[in-house]
Design an enzyme around this catalytic site. Structure first.
Site: not given
Length: 240
Positions: A80, A94, A186
């Site tokens: 990611y 988030d 997250r």
């Protein structure tokens, strides 16, 4: 559910395809499945690993006999890129919720950030977000969290193979992460902000790789829809 006849040009999807899709921003992973099920007309379809609505990037979608490979793809290493914003937290970790608990971050140095990263490389324990689709009592825990009910999740062992800081322009920190399946980026953002002592949340996320599959080779939803419609049109033109 009995499979209805589908357009002859799309028989390969009924037999089994692996589709690399670049998930659009604000779409849920299930939104993409629902769209493709209607577009292709195939019942047997699924994805290999959820992406949150505010994330973009690689989503592997399997049809037909290749749905048997979903668990194989889900078990593979992920990569990611994204951005952590420090100096505040959010309930969802988030931007699905509003930043709160603001703190001064002016004392945070680049050296402090790079040193803190080291705590999160290797095999670590991570508690998933309570605003997630993990089920307790047969129901996703986010339903209880949204009602303000207490949710307790146990920590899980995950592996962060690499956690690289690509750019620092506070309060934003751009990163790249390679990790095992089951990792919540997250939670990583929230825990990283806590380790810095000023809080943090995930403000941008893109999945770039799953195993050997790369988002650079993925199709956009618009592009995939055009491709499927062109296959139908070409078949109809040549078989009237």
């Amino acid at each position: 559910m009995k499979q209805k006849p589908i357009h002859p040009a799309l028989q390969s999807y009924l037999d089994g395809e692996v589709i690399l899709l670049d998930k659009p921003l604000h779409w849920t992973s299930f939104d993409t499945i629902r769209k493709l099920r209607r577009l292709i007309g195939v019942n047997k379809i699924g994805h290999a690993g959820t992406l949150d609505p505010l994330a973009t990037g690689l989503l592997i979608i399997c049809t037909g006999k290749n749905t048997k490979r979903i668990n194989e793809f889900m078990a593979q290493e992920k990569e990611y890129t994204g951005t952590i914003t420090i100096g505040a937290t959010t309930p969802t970790y988030d931007l699905e919720s509003t930043p709160e608990n603001t703190k001064d971050f002016s004392h945070i140095t680049n050296e402090k950030i790079l040193e803190t990263v080291k705590q999160f490389v290797g095999e670590i324990q991570q508690v998933p977000p309570i605003h997630s689709a993990i089920k307790q009592g047969g129901k996703p825990v986010y339903l209880a969290a949204r009602k303000g009910e207490e949710v307790k999740l146990e920590p899980r062992i995950i592996t962060i193979y690499a956690f690289e800081i690509e750019n620092i322009k506070l309060p934003e920190i751009d990163f790249r992460v390679r990790c095992s399946t089951g990792t919540y980026i997250r939670s990583l953002a929230n825990d990283f902000g806590a380790a810095l002592g000023v809080g943090g949340y995930l403000s941008k996320l893109r999945r770039t790789k799953i195993g050997a599959f790369d988002a650079a080779n993925a199709e956009s939803m618009d592009g995939l829809e055009m491709k499927i419609n062109d296959l139908k049109a070409d078949w109809d033109k040549n078989n009237i």
